[in-house]
Write an enzyme that holds these catalytic residues in place. Structure first.
Site, short mmCIF file in Angstrom:
data_model
loop_
_atom_site.label_atom_id
_atom_site.label_comp_id
_atom_site.label_asym_id
_atom_site.label_seq_id
_atom_site.Cartn_x
_atom_site.Cartn_y
_atom_site.Cartn_z
N LYS A 110 59.17 21.29 27.44
CA LYS A 110 58.70 22.21 28.47
C LYS A 110 59.80 22.49 29.50
CE LYS A 110 53.81 21.35 27.87
NZ LYS A 110 52.58 20.73 28.34
N LYS A 189 56.08 28.34 16.31
CA LYS A 189 54.70 27.89 16.55
C LYS A 189 53.98 28.89 17.47
CE LYS A 189 52.77 25.11 19.79
NZ LYS A 189 51.65 24.32 20.23
N LYS A 192 50.44 30.03 23.63
CA LYS A 192 50.09 30.91 24.76
C LYS A 192 51.34 31.29 25.53
CE LYS A 192 46.08 28.06 25.37
NZ LYS A 192 45.97 26.65 25.78
P1 ADP Z 1 49.49 26.31 23.56
O1 ADP Z 1 50.69 25.79 22.81
O2 ADP Z 1 49.13 27.69 23.14
O3 ADP Z 1 49.62 26.16 25.06
P2 ADP Z 1 47.76 24.03 23.75
O4 ADP Z 1 48.96 23.16 23.97
O5 ADP Z 1 46.85 24.28 24.91
O6 ADP Z 1 48.26 25.42 23.14
O7 ADP Z 1 46.96 23.47 22.53
C1 ADP Z 1 45.56 23.29 22.43
C2 ADP Z 1 45.26 22.69 21.07
O8 ADP Z 1 45.60 23.65 20.05
C3 ADP Z 1 46.08 21.44 20.76
O9 ADP Z 1 45.29 20.52 20.02
C4 ADP Z 1 47.21 21.95 19.93
O10 ADP Z 1 47.74 20.98 19.05
C5 ADP Z 1 46.55 23.10 19.16
N1 ADP Z 1 47.53 24.16 18.87
C6 ADP Z 1 48.15 24.96 19.77
N2 ADP Z 1 48.99 25.83 19.15
C7 ADP Z 1 48.91 25.55 17.82
C8 ADP Z 1 49.52 26.09 16.65
N3 ADP Z 1 50.38 27.10 16.70
N4 ADP Z 1 49.20 25.55 15.46
C9 ADP Z 1 48.32 24.53 15.37
N5 ADP Z 1 47.70 23.98 16.44
C10 ADP Z 1 47.98 24.48 17.65
#
Ligand code: ADP
Ligand code: TRP
Length: 327
Positions: A110, A189, A192
């Site tokens: 991050k 990946k 958001k």
């Molecule tokens: P972001 O990366 O969009 O901020 P979060 O960190 O809030 O998402 O993730 C929320 C949940 O969704 C977590 O359990 C995370 O492992 C899963 N997740 C987020 N992005 C992905 C992805 N591209 N593929 C699989 N799982 C994901």
């Protein structure tokens, strides 16, 4: 079996969140005692805008309920309705070596992406460990990026029990979904914060725009075979398609010189997204409206979760010598 997971209200939920986390959460609510929460304390590490946090918290809640979270089966709540997690975070931090958090990838990732390195961002995994341990969760369904955090929670539980010679905390295990890493429109990946996400409830023009943003190569299918295994659009379509549909499209990529190319895949994907999420979209809109049942669901869930958390915290306070809190 007690199952627990959390999602940050830090942006609109997308296909990665669905296939990596939400789908598994909804399935598991039938298999054990599930607790799911909206990690609003965690979101403060990156989101410092009160109106936006309130809105995104309702977004996440409405998304889960619209997609089938059953508040009779699962306890669904806001992280901040259980302030006891911070007290346990402190108890855990006092038995945790600095090195454990210094090794956490997510902090480094991050910061590398330009997020301000605050103390909160650094201690984020300790708060997450506390989330897990305070409910004595045995199973934590998450995406790949969160596995290290569950391992940190395991270490912290063990350190606490060892330091205070007690069994107050339970060792949790993670569980990955079948699709731990959903690619975004750029092949990284989906996230958001990377501008590469396809939101779950996009429709019409917005959906078309998001799907059209999927990066594909410029090969002309008439000139030779296309490779489904390296195609982002195919990978996303494959999440929705059954084995037969996948095989048919893969064959067209490799063998059909009349195949019209990636535009076809994007159209098929758009139809799949519509079919899967279209029906929930109206429910989502209704749940987001002020005065819907959403607020009451979160309130009831928060009260239930808080009672469980207080029980664990009492045991931990006893073990440390702090003793019972005043009532
Ligand atoms: P972001 O990366 O969009 O901020 P979060 O960190 O809030 O998402 O993730 C929320 C949940 O969704 C977590 O359990 C995370 O492992 C899963 N997740 C987020 N992005 C992905 C992805 N591209 N593929 C699989 N799982 C994901
Ligand atoms: N850190 C998780 C994420 O970004 C959200 C989260 C907070 C969580 N506390 C948790 C997930 C406890 C599982 C268990 O996705």
């Amino acid at each position: 079996m007690r199952i627990l997971s959390g999602v940050q209200p830090s942006g609109e939920l997308h296909l990665g969140n669905y296939f990596g986390a939400i789908e598994q959460h909804l399935r598991l609510q039938h298999e054990g005692e599930a607790l799911y929460f909206i990690a609003d304390y965690h979101a403060l590490t990156t989101l410092q805008d009160a109106a936006r946090l309130r809105e995104l918290t309702r977004d996440v809640a409405a998304t889960y309920l619209a997609l089938g979270l059953d508040p009779e089966l699962a306890t669904f709540f806001r992280q901040s309705d259980v302030p006891e997690v911070h007290e346990l975070t402190w108890l855990l931090e006092c038995v945790t070596g600095m090195g454990l958090l210094e090794r956490a990838h997510s902090y480094k990732d991050k910061v590398a992406k330009g997020i301000r390195p605050t103390v909160g961002l650094f201690t984020y995994p300790a708060l997450m460990a506390s989330d897990i341990l305070i409910y004595r969760s045995s199973l934590v369904p998450v995406g790949q990026d969160q596995v290290q955090h569950v391992e940190i929670a395991q270490d912290m539980a063990q350190s606490f029990n060892a330091a205070f010679r007690c069994e107050a905390l339970v060792r949790p295990e993670h569980r990955l979904s079948a699709v731990p890493k959903v690619p975004g429109t750029d092949g990284q990946k989906m996230s958001k914060s990377y501008g590469n996400a396809i939101p779950l409830f996009a429709q019409g023009k917005a959906l078309k725009k998001a799907v059209n943003a999927i990066v594909t190569d410029s090969r002309d299918p008439k000139q030779g075979p296309l490779d489904p295994d390296t195609c982002n659009a195919f990978a996303l379509y494959a999440l929705f398609a059954d084995a037969g549909e996948r095989a048919d499209l893969a064959r067209a990529y490799r063998e059909d010189r009349g195949f019209l190319g990636y535009g076809v895949t994007k159209k098929l994907l758009t139809e799949k997204i519509e079919a899967r999420f279209g029906p929930a979209r109206d429910r989502y809109a209704a749940l987001k409206a002020p005065g819907s049942e959403l607020d009451d669901v979160l309130r009831q869930g928060g009260l239930r979760a808080r009672a469980l958390a207080q029980e664990t915290l009492e045991a931990c306070r006893e073990a440390t010598g702090l003793g019972r809190r005043l009532t």
